[in-house]
Scaffold this active site. Sequence first.
Site, PDB file in Angstrom:
ATOM      1  N   ASP A 140      15.973 103.354  71.796  1.00 17.32           N
ATOM      2  CA  ASP A 140      17.082 104.019  71.094  1.00 17.32           C
ATOM      3  C   ASP A 140      16.721 105.423  70.656  1.00 17.32           C
ATOM      4  OD1 ASP A 140      19.057 102.214  71.176  1.00 17.32           O
ATOM      5  OD2 ASP A 140      18.973 101.609  69.077  1.00 17.32           O
ATOM      6  N   CYS A 213      38.644  91.234  68.433  1.00 14.01           N
ATOM      7  CA  CYS A 213      38.281  92.428  67.649  1.00 14.01           C
ATOM      8  C   CYS A 213      39.346  92.682  66.569  1.00 14.01           C
ATOM      9  CB  CYS A 213      38.154  93.638  68.560  1.00 14.01           C
ATOM     10  SG  CYS A 213      37.849  95.153  67.602  1.00 14.01           S
ATOM     11  N   CYS A 259      32.677  90.481  68.336  1.00 14.98           N
ATOM     12  CA  CYS A 259      32.880  90.446  69.786  1.00 14.98           C
ATOM     13  C   CYS A 259      31.681  89.825  70.506  1.00 14.98           C
ATOM     14  CB  CYS A 259      33.227  91.827  70.338  1.00 14.98           C
ATOM     15  SG  CYS A 259      32.062  93.115  69.930  1.00 14.98           S
TER      16      CYS A 259
HETATM   17 FE1  SF4 Z   1      35.565  95.097  67.291  1.00 13.77          FE
HETATM   18 FE2  SF4 Z   1      33.195  94.393  68.352  1.00 13.77          FE
HETATM   19 FE3  SF4 Z   1      33.436  96.668  66.871  1.00 13.77          FE
HETATM   20 FE4  SF4 Z   1      33.573  94.242  65.694  1.00 13.77          FE
HETATM   21  S1  SF4 Z   1      31.773  95.147  66.756  1.00 13.77           S
HETATM   22  S2  SF4 Z   1      34.958  95.991  65.329  1.00 13.77           S
HETATM   23  S3  SF4 Z   1      34.645  93.029  67.274  1.00 13.77           S
HETATM   24  S4  SF4 Z   1      34.405  96.243  68.858  1.00 13.77           S
END
Ligand code: SF4
Length: 401
Positions: A140, A213, A259
């Site tokens: 990273d 999401c 997600c």
């Molecule tokens: Fe959406 Fe994934 Fe971001 Fe959470 S981490 S806000 S589920 S895109």
Amino acid sequence: MANWAHLQPAITQEARRLGFDYCGFAPVREAAHADFFAGWLAAGRAGEMTYLERNQEKRRDPARLAEHGAPPFRTVIALGVNYHQFDLPPAVRDDPSRGVIAAYAWGDDYHDMIRPLLYELDAFIRHHTGRTTLGKCLVDTGPVLERDWATAAGFAFIGKNCCSINLDDGSWHFLATILIPELLVADAMPSARTPVPRRHGTCGRCVRCLAACPTDAFVGPYDLDPLRCISYWTIEAREVIPRFLRPAFGNRIFGCDICQEVCPYNRRLRNRTPLMDALRAHQERVAPPLLQGFEPTFPYWLEEAAFSERFHGSPVKRPKRHGMLRNVCVALGNWAEPVATPALIQALHDPHPLPRAHAAWGLGQVLAQHHDSRAGSALQRALESEEDGRVAEEVRLALGS
Ligand code: SF4
């Protein structure tokens, strides 16, 4: 040119000994998503992550990362460290009085522990090949499209949630790369004959991540807009969180795993102990009660020294205390229980304007739902004394005036 492909098994074994779960090799060539990434940047998706705009040509072609006069890089060694330990029980995950922290941050900061191991692995290779220059060790910390190289190296594929996914272990892993001048693979040049990686998977027709999401951050499959993502706002951004997004954050105070949690590749996993000891979860960093850090005995959301002590060596330090208090105020506003009012009033008096702005919003939520007079009085007093225009505007909006 010598080909050191016969060293692959020994390097893989050494990587495993050092604590890496995955290790693969790919010839240096143009990154598969270089054009996509350039378009992503051009669309302004990087937001405050302006460092992503630097070194675009190097990101496209890692061969350019070699120091001037040094031999060109020919091989990318892609590495992965799995950090999955356990699934958060729903009773904890969905408890609005707790602040949920993304799983990657339950242990110590992975940058600090992985970087020396990359140097060690490079030293192992140099010992065998006699190379005198250093490989480029990145976790990273440099302009490489890590997921492309993990894919090219054959241990992962990029999912619709934009995560790197391993067929057996899902997406809970960190990625790192070492660039070396030795040729370690059969084909160093981009070519139609470049072997297809062995362990490719696919999302098929599944779109669970896109549907789950809470902020609608996916523009489409494989295309995430960070400016709507909870992870971006709670970790990377130093700014005020857009008001329209705050309710969707729920109790996520550092990052978001939603997600990943819904991904079928992650749903079959058993509890495990990470190969790297320092990645083990500190239980108190998983989902701390939101009000705990306001207690006078150890007010880690309010005092810098207590915050540093509480999160010593943790990725949670990245947004700093005032950034985390901002996030906590949003979670308290989403909880919107009068028991949170005293904590939000304390945050309304924070020396930093960022928590003050979000404390005002949180108090506005409690006021709207419970007509808590303490919240209303505190906001009224703040309206008279607040000197920061942005905070004053939040206070006005919270009062509905
Ligand atoms: Fe959406 Fe994934 Fe971001 Fe959470 S981490 S806000 S589920 S895109």
